[in-house]
Design an enzyme around this catalytic site. Structure first.
Site, PDB file in Angstrom:
ATOM      1  CB  SER A 286      22.353 -89.391 -72.655  1.00 60.78           C
ATOM      2  OG  SER A 286      22.866 -89.246 -73.954  1.00 60.78           O
TER       3      SER A 286
ATOM      4  CG  ASP B  98      30.655 -86.506 -74.801  1.00 60.17           C
ATOM      5  OD1 ASP B  98      30.036 -85.840 -75.664  1.00 60.17           O
ATOM      6  OD2 ASP B  98      30.625 -86.225 -73.589  1.00 60.17           O
TER       7      ASP B  98
ATOM      8  N   GLY C 132      28.054 -76.364 -72.069  1.00 60.56           N
ATOM      9  CA  GLY C 132      26.637 -76.700 -72.039  1.00 60.56           C
ATOM     10  C   GLY C 132      26.224 -77.298 -70.707  1.00 60.56           C
TER      11      GLY C 132
ATOM     12  CD  GLN D 157      24.589 -81.083 -70.917  1.00 56.93           C
ATOM     13  OE1 GLN D 157      24.045 -80.137 -71.494  1.00 56.93           O
ATOM     14  NE2 GLN D 157      25.835 -81.431 -71.158  1.00 56.93           N
TER      15      GLN D 157
ATOM     16  CB  SER E  79      20.767 -82.484 -73.413  1.00 52.68           C
ATOM     17  OG  SER E  79      21.843 -82.643 -72.515  1.00 52.68           O
TER      18      SER E  79
ATOM     19  CE  LYS F 210      33.065 -76.503 -74.669  1.00 54.13           C
ATOM     20  NZ  LYS F 210      32.463 -77.462 -73.744  1.00 54.13           N
TER      21      LYS F 210
ATOM     22  NE  ARG G  76      33.789 -84.879 -75.734  1.00 54.64           N
ATOM     23  CZ  ARG G  76      34.443 -85.361 -74.693  1.00 54.64           C
ATOM     24  NH1 ARG G  76      35.489 -86.142 -74.882  1.00 54.64           N
ATOM     25  NH2 ARG G  76      34.069 -85.059 -73.461  1.00 54.64           N
TER      26      ARG G  76
END
Length: 433
Positions: free
Chosen positions: A196, A312, A97, A170, A168, A413, A387
């Site tokens: 975040s 995470d 992602g 991101q 997000s 990953k 995870r």
């Protein structure tokens, strides 16, 4: 390695944690956008990092592996032109992602069509925040009912870019990589409180290292002023250790005998560094040293864990909560549903198979701790999520009976050497298929 049996055993020893995947993406991208040669060392290679390398190469950036100065790690020699130029018409983002969202604004500024493809759940992960921006920018894009493949074709214009704060981070970082290259000044306006935020701070820190100036106006609703006509400067750098991966070993120490996670930086901007504070609040037997953190076996207690800035580490903290005294409440965790899998559903389902008492909520979890441990003796699944796989491996320590884990290979990953490190501190696994 797809299916393994994990025999409960208490872990003890020292693990050199991988370098930060989050910072690795950022360092590699900044180096690729610079004119000149950069050497980025201390890279822990993973499928996600390889995806970022692929996309850079498709933008006419030379990315070559060279010997690392650090044993067991990788180094990259990156030669960029100072501005991305399409040398391919399709880029494969794998299941990353970060790769996809970081590169869409850069791809939308090439002046020619570029198609992004992906695999697994990445195909359907949300991109609406970018679609809204591209609509306002009159940049052409084509997708499959909002899913990949996504083709973008146009040139971004300097100006005002608005994003809600609950998407997000991101998306914000992706714009921060692209906007300095435009011919005029831009601003990014966050229209609601930014979640975040530490990840955006990491991006800003990396941009500054490579010579890019961004003015960050703080407050609940952030505003970033991005001057145009900037140029990234080539830079040699070493990627810092990954706190999100260190979290697996800190929890492993609490459930095991004693585990030291080395190679971490206590001055890091990574939000996942919060694992130290959270575990201290849970009364873990944790000690800090220069560049390392050690956790010894000991009883832990429930707490409230706010996932907003450290999503995470929530799966592995759920494991710790499952064997802590009292009821832990994880809040502000709704975005875990749109990761590689629905991590709230996954941890609820799989830990409960082992005898935990986890209740799923729309935005979090309620975990009634079982300090006596879990029964185990069940087959659990990683949900094709690295995870989840690593969290269940750590949970096996607290089980009375062995567990069987399907999807063990998903760790590649982000942490391909996880099982090697797991066995190095006494973990016992048997490959079944």
């Amino acid at each position: 390695m797809e299916k393994i049996k994990i025999i409960p055993t208490k872990l003890q020893g020292t693990v050199q944690v991988p370098s930060s995947k989050s910072m690795g993406h950022r360092e590699i991208i900044c180096a690729g956008l610079a004119a000149g040669t950069s050497i980025i060392d201390n890279i822990s290679m993973s499928k996600d990092i390889e995806a970022t390398m692929r996309v850079l190469r498709a933008m006419n950036v030379s990315v070559d592996e060279i010997p690392s100065m650090i044993e067991g790690r990788h180094a990259l020699q990156i030669m960029g032109t100072g501005h991305p130029i399409a040398s391919a018409d399709t880029v494969d983002c794998g299941e990353s992602g970060s790769t996809l969202r970081f590169f869409i604004p850069l791809g939308a500024n090439l002046g020619c069509p570029l198609t992004f493809i992906g695999h697994g759940k990445l195909v359907s992960r949300p991109l609406q925040a970018y679609y809204d921006i591209l609509d306002k920018q009159f940049v052409q894009y084509f997708n499959d009912n909002g899913k990949l493949p996504l083709t973008v074709n146009g040139l971004l214009m300097p100006g005002k870019y608005e994003l809600p704060g609950d998407v997000s981070s991101q998306f914000v970082s992706g714009l921060l990589f692209a906007l300095p290259l435009l011919k005029g000044d831009s601003e990014i306006i966050i229209t609601s409180p930014l979640e975040s935020s530490s990840y955006v701070d990491m991006t800003l820190n990396c941009l500054a290292k490579y010579g890019i100036k961004v003015e960050n106006e703080g407050g609940a609703h952030r505003r970033y002023l991005v001057p145009g006509k900037q140029r990234f400067k080539a830079q040699d750098s070493k990627v810092e250790g990954d706190w999100s991966q260190a979290a697996f070993w800190t929890v492993a120490g609490s459930l095991g005998e004693s585990v030291t996670a080395s190679g971490v930086d206590f001055t890091s901007l990574q939000g996942d560094k919060a694992v130290v504070d959270i575990m201290q609040r849970m009364c873990a037997a944790l000690t800090q040293d220069a560049g390392s953190v050690t956790v010894e076996h000991g009883a832990t207690k429930a707490t409230v864990i706010d996932a907003a800035n450290c999503p995470d580490i929530i799966p592995i903290l759920t494991v710790l909560a499952a064997v802590s005294e009292g009821t832990t409440h994880i809040i502000n965790a709704g975005r875990l549903r749109i990761k590689e899998c629905d991590r709230l559903a996954a941890m609820t389902s799989e830990l409960n198979k082992l005898g935990a008492r986890v209740i799923e909520e729309p935005e979090g979890l309620l975990i009634e701790g079982q300090p006596q441990g879990l029964r185990g003796g069940a087959e659990v699944d990683a949900w094709n999520d690295h995870r989840i796989a690593m969290s269940l491996a750590v949970a096996a320590q607290a089980c009375a009976e062995p567990i069987v884990l399907t999807g063990a290979g998903s760790v590649s990953k982000s942490y391909p050497d996880f099982w090697k490190d797991y066995t190095s501190v006494g973990g016992k696994i048997e490959v079944m298929a």
